[in-house]
Enzyme design. Structure first.
Site, PDB file in Angstrom:
ATOM      1  N   CYS A 168      24.082 -16.750  10.865  1.00  0.00           N
ATOM      2  CA  CYS A 168      23.871 -18.128  10.407  1.00  0.00           C
ATOM      3  C   CYS A 168      25.117 -18.662   9.722  1.00  0.00           C
ATOM      4  CB  CYS A 168      22.694 -18.175   9.438  1.00  0.00           C
ATOM      5  SG  CYS A 168      21.096 -17.867  10.218  1.00  0.00           S
TER       6      CYS A 168
ATOM      7  N   CYS B 155      41.866 -21.587  11.421  1.00  0.00           N
ATOM      8  CA  CYS B 155      40.426 -21.645  11.657  1.00  0.00           C
ATOM      9  C   CYS B 155      39.735 -21.382  10.326  1.00  0.00           C
ATOM     10  CB  CYS B 155      39.994 -20.630  12.721  1.00  0.00           C
ATOM     11  SG  CYS B 155      40.234 -18.911  12.262  1.00  0.00           S
TER      12      CYS B 155
ATOM     13  N   CYS C  76      10.662   4.244  27.427  1.00  0.00           N
ATOM     14  CA  CYS C  76      11.202   3.711  26.173  1.00  0.00           C
ATOM     15  C   CYS C  76      11.527   4.841  25.202  1.00  0.00           C
ATOM     16  CB  CYS C  76      10.190   2.759  25.533  1.00  0.00           C
ATOM     17  SG  CYS C  76      10.706   2.118  23.928  1.00  0.00           S
TER      18      CYS C  76
ATOM     19  N   ASN D 243      22.429 -20.288   0.720  1.00  0.00           N
ATOM     20  CA  ASN D 243      21.062 -19.930   1.124  1.00  0.00           C
ATOM     21  C   ASN D 243      20.045 -21.023   0.796  1.00  0.00           C
ATOM     22  OD1 ASN D 243      21.527 -16.553  -0.171  1.00  0.00           O
ATOM     23  ND2 ASN D 243      22.068 -17.364   1.838  1.00  0.00           N
TER      24      ASN D 243
ATOM     25  N   CYS E 160      11.300  -1.934  23.886  1.00  0.00           N
ATOM     26  CA  CYS E 160      10.737  -2.262  25.198  1.00  0.00           C
ATOM     27  C   CYS E 160      11.246  -3.620  25.666  1.00  0.00           C
ATOM     28  CB  CYS E 160       9.209  -2.299  25.127  1.00  0.00           C
ATOM     29  SG  CYS E 160       8.430  -0.701  24.850  1.00  0.00           S
TER      30      CYS E 160
ATOM     31  N   HIS F  30      19.396 -24.194   1.091  1.00  0.00           N
ATOM     32  CA  HIS F  30      18.836 -25.275   1.907  1.00  0.00           C
ATOM     33  C   HIS F  30      17.680 -24.810   2.774  1.00  0.00           C
ATOM     34  CE1 HIS F  30      21.052 -23.522   5.257  1.00  0.00           C
ATOM     35  NE2 HIS F  30      20.475 -24.368   6.082  1.00  0.00           N
TER      36      HIS F  30
END
EC number: 2.7.7.80
Length: 449
Positions: free
Chosen positions: A223, A403, A289, A125, A209, A127
């Site tokens: 992130c 991976c 809506c 976190n 909406c 940076h």
């Protein structure tokens, strides 16, 4: 004698560990005791600004000095500063967006600032989350919750929380400033402004909406998976603070009789575009809506009872389970294969994108990015060998996929099998839990990113 020696060594190790822990705690204490004035503001030491009018002047003399250069801005003035002092703002999320937003909202002189975040600080976190530091890793980001406030800033990072926060703001008639950021892009929207009651078409649009349906769960990238550039998320957080100051000083926190919403827009930011900013005009409140229209079904009772399942609404993502147990090997087992065999007797394919492969990779692995294998670009016609498989590789040599976390590797392993590469005696499988397991089981010096 040998037992005594072993006991002594064990005690020495324990002492060394304890001393290291004590050193860490002392460093942590020193940092906490020496927090900057910005962080003190966020933690509540400067939040209670007292009454708006005291004595001869409406502000304290120190406040004139502190906010003087802000007050001489024509759109602020003394009246705007008094509104800031009387306002209360809730920031939901003390991450990359919430940290700069909180710093600038507090620095502008907002009277009460509430921060909600149930997460803990991680090294990854630091940076971009400028209110935290190394000594706070593992701590709760924020422990206090403010119940009553005038304005909400949504600084969270997932659709479930964004819909929930927007719904609450609609029900409580609170304006909302929502932002998001990923990689080098960001977006910002001012919602429910003016904050008119449900069913009043003159009010500002809500999150539903703008986004009636959530994105597919599998398309939501965090992130942690997609990456984030610190100044990008910082830019969006600062813009949230700016919009908050504009709303407060203009007196638009509460809806006035007969007031209509200004044309709503979404601000888009891209660090790699020229120009980096562009604005997209949005429609007013949607006629049907669920949250803010007269026909909507959103109620405080439904929200508080838990009958609204936001996780279900946004889709539930589950860990990838494509391969059978026998088609997967542990990281430690692959290490044994490396030690006992010849690297040319098998092929290790790293399916991370090149930008991640360049950060770190297992020696001898071949990089074939997942993005090139999703279509048919990285695969040959059925029964033929893809160009990335060495000609010298024996036809029965195993192919292992790896991976970051062991998800993409399963997808590609299955795809290779379906393309006919494993129809003979060739083994095709992946390293279970990917490079995360490699760090845990094989090489603890492996960089974690």
């Amino acid at each position: 004698m040998e037992v005594a020696t072993q006991s002594a060594e064990a005690l020495k190790r324990q002492i060394a560990t304890t001393e290291e822990e004590l050193k860490r705690l002392k460093e942590q204490l020193a940092v906490v005791e020496a927090q900057s004035s910005i962080e003190k503001a966020v933690d509540g030491l400067e939040l209670g600004a007292g009454p708006v009018t005291t004595g001869k002047w409406p502000l304290e003399l120190e406040e004139y000095k502190r906010y003087g250069r802000q007050m001489i801005v024509p759109s602020i003035g003394i009246q705007g500063q008094l509104r800031l002092k009387a306002a209360s703002v809730l920031i939901v999320g003390a991450g990359g967006l919430g940290c700069p937003a909180a710093a600038y909202v507090a620095g502008a002189g907002v009277g009460t600032l509430g921060i909600v975040d149930g997460d803990t600080v991680e090294t990854s976190n630091l940076h971009r989350q400028i209110l935290h530091n190394t000594a706070k890793v593992g701590m709760k980001k924020v422990d206090k919750i403010v119940e009553k406030y005038d304005l909400v800033l949504d600084c969270t990072d997932h659709p479930t929380s964004r819909y929930l926060i927007s719904d609450i703001c609609i029900l409580l008639c609170k304006p909302l400033i929502s932002a998001s950021a990923l990689r080098t892009d960001g977006q910002l929207i001012v919602l429910n402004s003016p904050p008119l009651p449900t069913g009043d078409a003159s009010g500002g649009p809500c999150y539903r909406c703008v986004f009636p349906k959530p994105p597919p769960a599998e398309s939501v990238v965090s992130c942690g998976d997609g990456g984030i550039l610190g100044p990008v998320v910082g830019t969006m957080g600062v813009l949230q603070a700016l919009e908050a100051i504009k709303l407060i000083t203009s007196g638009k926190l509460l809806a006035r009789e007969g007031e209509k919403a200004d044309d709503a827009s979404m601000l888009l930011f891209s660090a790699n575009s020229n120009p980096p900013f562009r604005s997209v005009r949005l429609r007013a409140r949607r006629a049907k809506c669920f949250a803010c229209s007269a026909e909507g079904g959103l109620t405080l009772e439904g929200l508080s009872s838990g009958s609204l399942d936001y996780v279900l609404f946004c889709g539930v993502t589950t860990p990838v389970k494509i391969l059978e147990p026998e088609e997967r090997i542990e990281a430690r087992e692959y290490e044994r294969i490396l030690k006992e065999g010849n690297r040319r007797d098998h092929l290790l394919v790293d399916v991370r994108e090149k930008v991640q492969f360049d950060i770190c990779s297992i020696e001898g692995s071949v990089n074939v990015p997942f993005s090139t294998l999703q279509g048919s670009g990285g695969l040959a016609a059925e029964g033929e060998m893809p160009a990335w498989i060495p000609e010298a590789l024996p036809s029965d040599a195993p192919i292992y996929l790896v991976c970051r976390l062991g998800n993409d590797s399963q997808i590609i392993a299955r795809k290779l099998k379906e393309n006919g590469l494993g129809k003979d005696s060739r083994y095709i499988g992946d390293l279970k839990d990917g490079l995360k397991a490699w760090k845990e089981q094989v090489d603890n010096s492996w960089p974690e990113y």
